[in-house]
Design a protein around this motif. Sequence first.
Motif, short mmCIF file in Angstrom:
data_model
loop_
_atom_site.label_atom_id
_atom_site.label_comp_id
_atom_site.label_asym_id
_atom_site.label_seq_id
_atom_site.Cartn_x
_atom_site.Cartn_y
_atom_site.Cartn_z
N LEU A 154 -2.52 11.25 12.39
CA LEU A 154 -3.30 12.42 12.79
C LEU A 154 -3.70 12.27 14.24
N ARG A 155 -3.58 13.35 15.00
CA ARG A 155 -3.96 13.33 16.42
C ARG A 155 -5.01 14.42 16.66
N PRO A 156 -6.23 14.20 16.19
CA PRO A 156 -7.24 15.23 16.39
C PRO A 156 -7.69 15.30 17.83
N ALA A 157 -8.17 16.46 18.21
CA ALA A 157 -8.84 16.61 19.49
C ALA A 157 -10.19 15.93 19.38
N ILE A 193 0.85 -1.19 0.00
CA ILE A 193 0.00 0.00 0.00
C ILE A 193 0.89 1.24 0.00
N GLU A 194 0.47 2.27 -0.73
CA GLU A 194 1.27 3.51 -0.83
C GLU A 194 1.26 4.34 0.45
N ARG A 195 0.06 4.57 1.01
CA ARG A 195 -0.05 5.45 2.17
C ARG A 195 -1.03 4.86 3.16
N PHE A 196 -0.67 4.99 4.44
CA PHE A 196 -1.50 4.54 5.56
C PHE A 196 -1.72 5.75 6.45
N VAL A 197 -2.98 6.16 6.59
CA VAL A 197 -3.33 7.30 7.45
C VAL A 197 -3.97 6.74 8.71
N PHE A 198 -3.41 7.05 9.85
CA PHE A 198 -3.90 6.55 11.13
C PHE A 198 -4.45 7.69 11.97
N PHE A 199 -5.71 7.55 12.38
CA PHE A 199 -6.32 8.51 13.30
C PHE A 199 -6.01 8.09 14.72
N SER A 200 -5.11 8.82 15.36
CA SER A 200 -4.80 8.59 16.76
C SER A 200 -5.63 9.56 17.58
N SER A 201 -5.04 10.20 18.56
CA SER A 201 -5.80 11.11 19.41
C SER A 201 -4.89 12.12 20.09
N ALA A 202 -5.35 13.36 20.13
CA ALA A 202 -4.60 14.40 20.86
C ALA A 202 -4.63 14.13 22.35
#
Length: 171
Positions: free
Chosen positions: A164-167, A107-116
């Motif tokens: 990504l570490r969104p609030a 896979i070219e890109r892996f986007v992971f939603f983590s957490s702030a």
Amino acid sequence: MAYRETVLVTGAGGGVGTYLVRELLSAGYKVKATDLPGRPFAFGGSRVKEVRGDLTDRKFVEDLPFGVDHIIHAGAALDIGLPWEVLKAVNLDATVWLWEKAVECGIERFVFFSSASTYQGQDRPIVESDPQDPSGNYERSKFLAEKVLLKSKADGAKPHLTMLRPALIIG
């Protein structure tokens, strides 16, 4: 219209996942949308393939019909009151299995939603270089998933990793 690449979106029935699928479709991507059986979502159209299953089932992850160029992993257990075993299974184990599958499939890109919320006790805006200090099981499950992904990247694994570490996201 010439279509762009195909993106697998986990948690496609959630607030973030639904938004992601719609935005990707409007940008011309094809999407494989996955979420738990019974989770409502219906995107329709020839550019969306719905794949129902549980990411905590390793066989489901191993058997996912790939043929995708990118993965956006937005699926997660967000309820901080859940027991550690549940949070670990969803937020850590499933993330690791999905990453391993991405590595295996090129896979070219892996986007992971983590957490702030992996950062605690800051009385000012958080910056990425601040030390992380996960205080609860939810935060710890996200933090440990980050560590596994970052270690694998440091060891030279592909795909490209975006974390990504969104609030807290409401809605």
